[in-house]
Design a protein around this motif. Sequence first.
Motif, short mmCIF file in Angstrom:
data_model
loop_
_atom_site.label_atom_id
_atom_site.label_comp_id
_atom_site.label_asym_id
_atom_site.label_seq_id
_atom_site.Cartn_x
_atom_site.Cartn_y
_atom_site.Cartn_z
N LEU B 104 0.84 -1.20 0.00
CA LEU B 104 0.00 0.00 0.00
C LEU B 104 0.88 1.26 0.00
O LEU B 104 0.60 2.24 -0.70
CB LEU B 104 -0.94 -0.02 1.21
CG LEU B 104 -1.91 1.15 1.33
CD1 LEU B 104 -2.76 1.30 0.08
CD2 LEU B 104 -2.82 0.96 2.55
N GLN B 111 1.52 6.96 -6.60
CA GLN B 111 0.58 8.06 -6.83
C GLN B 111 1.28 9.41 -6.69
O GLN B 111 1.02 10.34 -7.46
CB GLN B 111 -0.61 7.96 -5.85
CG GLN B 111 -1.57 6.82 -6.18
CD GLN B 111 -2.63 6.63 -5.12
OE1 GLN B 111 -2.80 7.46 -4.24
NE2 GLN B 111 -3.36 5.52 -5.19
N GLY B 256 -16.81 3.26 -8.52
CA GLY B 256 -15.61 2.48 -8.23
C GLY B 256 -15.40 1.28 -9.13
O GLY B 256 -14.52 0.45 -8.86
N LYS B 258 -13.89 -0.86 -12.02
CA LYS B 258 -12.60 -0.82 -12.71
C LYS B 258 -12.63 -1.80 -13.87
O LYS B 258 -12.77 -3.01 -13.68
CB LYS B 258 -11.46 -1.22 -11.75
CG LYS B 258 -11.45 -0.46 -10.41
CD LYS B 258 -11.18 1.02 -10.56
CE LYS B 258 -11.13 1.70 -9.18
NZ LYS B 258 -11.07 3.17 -9.28
N HIS B 274 -17.76 -1.11 -7.42
CA HIS B 274 -16.47 -1.71 -7.08
C HIS B 274 -16.22 -3.05 -7.77
O HIS B 274 -15.28 -3.77 -7.39
CB HIS B 274 -16.31 -1.86 -5.57
CG HIS B 274 -16.56 -0.58 -4.83
ND1 HIS B 274 -15.88 0.57 -5.13
CD2 HIS B 274 -17.42 -0.27 -3.83
CE1 HIS B 274 -16.32 1.55 -4.35
NE2 HIS B 274 -17.24 1.07 -3.55
N ARG B 292 -18.79 -5.61 -6.06
CA ARG B 292 -17.53 -6.25 -5.66
C ARG B 292 -17.27 -7.57 -6.37
O ARG B 292 -16.58 -8.44 -5.84
CB ARG B 292 -17.48 -6.45 -4.14
CG ARG B 292 -17.57 -5.18 -3.31
CD ARG B 292 -17.62 -5.48 -1.82
NE ARG B 292 -18.74 -6.34 -1.49
CZ ARG B 292 -19.99 -5.91 -1.27
NH1 ARG B 292 -20.25 -4.61 -1.30
NH2 ARG B 292 -20.96 -6.75 -1.00
N PRO C 214 -7.78 1.21 1.83
CA PRO C 214 -8.04 1.05 3.26
C PRO C 214 -9.16 1.96 3.76
O PRO C 214 -9.68 1.75 4.85
CB PRO C 214 -6.71 1.42 3.91
CG PRO C 214 -6.02 2.29 2.91
CD PRO C 214 -6.48 1.83 1.56
N THR C 216 -12.18 2.61 2.17
CA THR C 216 -13.54 2.22 1.79
C THR C 216 -13.58 0.71 1.58
O THR C 216 -12.96 0.21 0.65
CB THR C 216 -13.95 2.92 0.47
OG1 THR C 216 -13.64 4.31 0.56
CG2 THR C 216 -15.42 2.72 0.19
N PRO C 217 -14.32 -0.01 2.40
CA PRO C 217 -14.38 -1.47 2.22
C PRO C 217 -14.86 -1.84 0.83
O PRO C 217 -15.85 -1.29 0.35
CB PRO C 217 -15.39 -1.91 3.28
CG PRO C 217 -15.45 -0.79 4.27
CD PRO C 217 -15.14 0.47 3.51
N GLY C 218 -14.15 -2.74 0.19
CA GLY C 218 -14.55 -3.19 -1.15
C GLY C 218 -14.00 -2.34 -2.27
O GLY C 218 -14.03 -2.75 -3.43
N ALA C 219 -13.50 -1.14 -1.96
CA ALA C 219 -13.03 -0.25 -3.02
C ALA C 219 -11.57 -0.53 -3.38
O ALA C 219 -10.83 -1.15 -2.61
CB ALA C 219 -13.19 1.20 -2.58
N TRP C 220 -11.17 -0.06 -4.55
CA TRP C 220 -9.84 -0.28 -5.07
C TRP C 220 -9.07 1.04 -5.14
O TRP C 220 -9.60 2.03 -5.64
CB TRP C 220 -9.92 -0.87 -6.48
CG TRP C 220 -10.60 -2.20 -6.53
CD1 TRP C 220 -11.89 -2.44 -6.92
CD2 TRP C 220 -10.04 -3.47 -6.18
NE1 TRP C 220 -12.15 -3.79 -6.84
CE2 TRP C 220 -11.04 -4.44 -6.39
CE3 TRP C 220 -8.78 -3.87 -5.72
CZ2 TRP C 220 -10.83 -5.80 -6.14
CZ3 TRP C 220 -8.58 -5.22 -5.47
CH2 TRP C 220 -9.59 -6.17 -5.68
N ALA C 221 -7.81 1.02 -4.66
CA ALA C 221 -6.94 2.19 -4.81
C ALA C 221 -6.01 1.96 -6.00
O ALA C 221 -5.41 0.89 -6.13
CB ALA C 221 -6.11 2.38 -3.55
#
Lengths: 380, 380, 380
Positions: B104, B111, B256, B258, B274, B292, C214, C216-221
């Motif tokens: 992370l 980024q 969200g 992708k 997501h 998800r 970290p 948002t649960p389920g989300a992707w960074a």
Amino acid sequence: MPVLLAPDRAPALSELLRAADTVGLGCGITGAPDAGALKIAGIGSLGSAGRSEISFLSNPRLQSQLDDCGAAAVILRPQDWEAYQARHAGAPPWAAVLCPQPYLMYALLAQWFDRHRQAGLPKGIHPSAVIADDAELADGVHVGPLAVIESGVRIGAGVRIGAGCVIGAGSSIGADSLLHARVTLYHGVHVGARAILHSGVVLGADGFGFAPDPRTPGAWAKIAQLGGVRIGDDVEIGANTTVDRGAVEDTVLGDGVKLDNQIMIGHNCRIGDHTAMAACVGVAGSTTMGRRCVIGGAAMFGGHLTLGDDVHISGGTAVTSDILKAGRYTGVFPVAEHAAWQHNAAVIGQLAQLRKRLRAAERQGAAGTAGQPTNHKQDA
Amino acid sequence: MPVLLAPDRAPALSELLRAADTVGLGCGITGAPDAGALKIAGIGSLGSAGRSEISFLSNPRLQSQLDDCGAAAVILRPQDWEAYQARHAGAPPWAAVLCPQPYLMYALLAQWFDRHRQAGLPKGIHPSAVIADDAELADGVHVGPLAVIESGVRIGAGVRIGAGCVIGAGSSIGADSLLHARVTLYHGVHVGARAILHSGVVLGADGFGFAPDPRTPGAWAKIAQLGGVRIGDDVEIGANTTVDRGAVEDTVLGDGVKLDNQIMIGHNCRIGDHTAMAACVGVAGSTTMGRRCVIGGAAMFGGHLTLGDDVHISGGTAVTSDILKAGRYTGVFPVAEHAAWQHNAAVIGQLAQLRKRLRAAERQGAAGTAGQPTNHKQDA
Amino acid sequence: MPVLLAPDRAPALSELLRAADTVGLGCGITGAPDAGALKIAGIGSLGSAGRSEISFLSNPRLQSQLDDCGAAAVILRPQDWEAYQARHAGAPPWAAVLCPQPYLMYALLAQWFDRHRQAGLPKGIHPSAVIADDAELADGVHVGPLAVIESGVRIGAGVRIGAGCVIGAGSSIGADSLLHARVTLYHGVHVGARAILHSGVVLGADGFGFAPDPRTPGAWAKIAQLGGVRIGDDVEIGANTTVDRGAVEDTVLGDGVKLDNQIMIGHNCRIGDHTAMAACVGVAGSTTMGRRCVIGGAAMFGGHLTLGDDVHISGGTAVTSDILKAGRYTGVFPVAEHAAWQHNAAVIGQLAQLRKRLRAAERQGAAGTAGQPTNHKQDA
């Protein structure tokens, strides 16, 4: 939310039905005396249409959706209207439009709204377009901003060329065709009348042709692709689909062919009239397909194959040999929970051995129970 | 070789970690007293990073790569640092950056470097762009050369439109979105905030909808596609991916979502928040996918299907029926040496017959060895 | 119909053979004394070539097509010419061009005609192109209309950039490369000499890299992709193919790699020299492929795999584990009539169970016919 006509431009229901019904289906309006005067600004589904929209019931199993339908009018078959009336005491809040083929009438209405939208689009040649001096543009051609039309191109009457298109030297486009933004035609590509080409389409890129290069072991020498692409009338080609030019002769798409998005047609292919392919299909070079074939999404075809007329291929199927007889063909590994798949897939690599063992077990069984017949053909 | 910052613009390690750690992970630098002052010009892998780059150990099994690592600094978990120290007497040539979540932290550093690069990009409206008079552009919008923005478009603050993009009439793009070069939006396409759309993306091309044409046997009549496309916030869409407009209602991608490259989303689909899809996936029209979901590359979905939340589909799997229960699903023919495949694949066409023969053999065996139980369910 | 040279520009047969045969194959003309003076305007197939075209017989099984061939000249092997003469009394209407490798000679002739066509294309920098002040263009570079060349780009001598291409900041293109219309290179993409990139190609879009967010649960960074793309010499890339930039290091294509249309190469992949892939192939991220591999159309590769040199994968095969040994590998569900497929596919989900039942039947059979050996390995 779909774009609707502004209220002051929405036609009255009776006027709309008359204008849209170009094939003479014939529709009757049932309902309040002034139902024909209802203003219709767009089309909605039974579940979502609002008071200025028309909807339709094409699948009788969806009858129950009529109960809560908020549309101004609903197109349905006379027998479905009778069934509705049998189930309900009062009149519905929508006008019933009785029609023998509601889905076709919906298609005609959608075309009417689309023509109406297109009538409002810009016309003429945008000053930023780059057009060769010797290109021939017929009357009423629209060329969008930043399009490029190279030398010797011929564009038929009423053609619309979208923004950013590139039309290669010596190519031609038949009358009333529509090229959305960013379509690319290489040189020597000929498209018939009334085509619809979507953004990202590439027609006439080089076919994938190489010969072993005698000068470098393992290397490939390019075979220049000298053929072109020839496309019939009334063809639609979806976004980012590619059709390669032929090696020596042309790659050919017949009249009325419909290709969805992200399809790849290899060099020298010949696709018969009215054949339709769903998205993500790949057809390797020199394959010939008959007329009225229907190809499911992501089906894949090897090269140098022949498909007859009226062959239907299920989505996801890989075709590696000729299919001459009309009918439906499939070859897809069934999906399962991953653990179950793992167990069963592990057996795939033993199938020939299992067949042999079964044969042996059958012989043993026959020996052990002499006199009992084995009722099948022996195979190995 | 990745592009690095010029030495005079490279930040000090301690400063970089502070600036990049926007989620408060907390990182401690261990090493020489002046380690925090090391200039970091970029990120490298453990195997290739040089003296001006930072690297990271996210997979403990790659511990051994630390031995030869030439990076200026390495991000790793405290336990991995202890393990390193237990195996080595002296200090490594790199500074250890201790962090509970190295992967992370790497993402955050990447980024940071990307923001730094983007800050140097051109700003403003390029004079060669063609922008309709009534388009509304908020503050800080960048429009690249030769982009086209049609009538009625609304662009949110801070949006970057790359070179050669075409934004169709009445579409909208939310704040801080990034459109790379040559993205196409048809009319009536609505994209949320912070979207990233890659080159060759086409949103809003016509869905593949036809009805039999009553005037010509075998021919198809187009069903004009009147819906639009609606895309939530924080969506990324990969190069040459296409999302078709709906027939009547909109095609919808949730927040969200992708999508990787070369994906095809058919008309009327609804993709839940997501959900992520790897490249080359195809989703036929009117299919609904939950939240998800994770879809492996080249998976294919039939039309009018429903997938629940948290469904994972393995790459290469064709899905042809609803999957409502969360879990992982697979359907892939196992690869093998060609000759072995030929032997085993030949049995696939006899499986139903083999099952029948096995049943018969079981009966014979049971008859031959009376009293011995058969311990399975009979099936056919 | 393929484009032919105008009669006054068509070369004489003997002159054409001399000019095209750049590898010294050596061709002898047999026929009428003035056969070498025949004007050749193009290449045709045996079945369609006309009086101003040359054709070739590369597959001896097509001998019979010589009987009706209307070409001016036919390239064929001496032994095939003898076979023809043995079957026919008189001289054919075409001149025989005897050559040890007719297909290679055809490839050389096709290259000659293509060079001739390209020589007539526009030259120089089109005034509508948008070129950064600090871009470096070597001698003889052609830039088509409405192309964009960003800051810091370096273009080698003799490169042709087609209409509407976008070359991102800091990228480079080696000498004598050809970019057809509407190719996109992101920043930091390096292409070698003599490349051919077809329309719709996108090099350097972001790889598909995400970490769980970290916040948002389920989300992707998003993991910003900082690597680039590096492509060797003599590479051809087909229409709408995409090659993603690396996450940290570069994505690499070796010398002589040939990619057909609509292929997807994920981030961090390394493809070895002279490897060729047919259309619609997908390669997930971080997979390494050896040299001289041949990949059939629509084959799919999982991520982080290793393929050795000289591995051939059949079209439609999904590869999910390493393949280090040279050879041909396949994994395709055989196509069948739909009803037969349904019957047999239903058994796939029972294979592990069937194997178990077979084992039990074998034991019963062995018990029932004591003394008879079972001649196979037990498996479950």
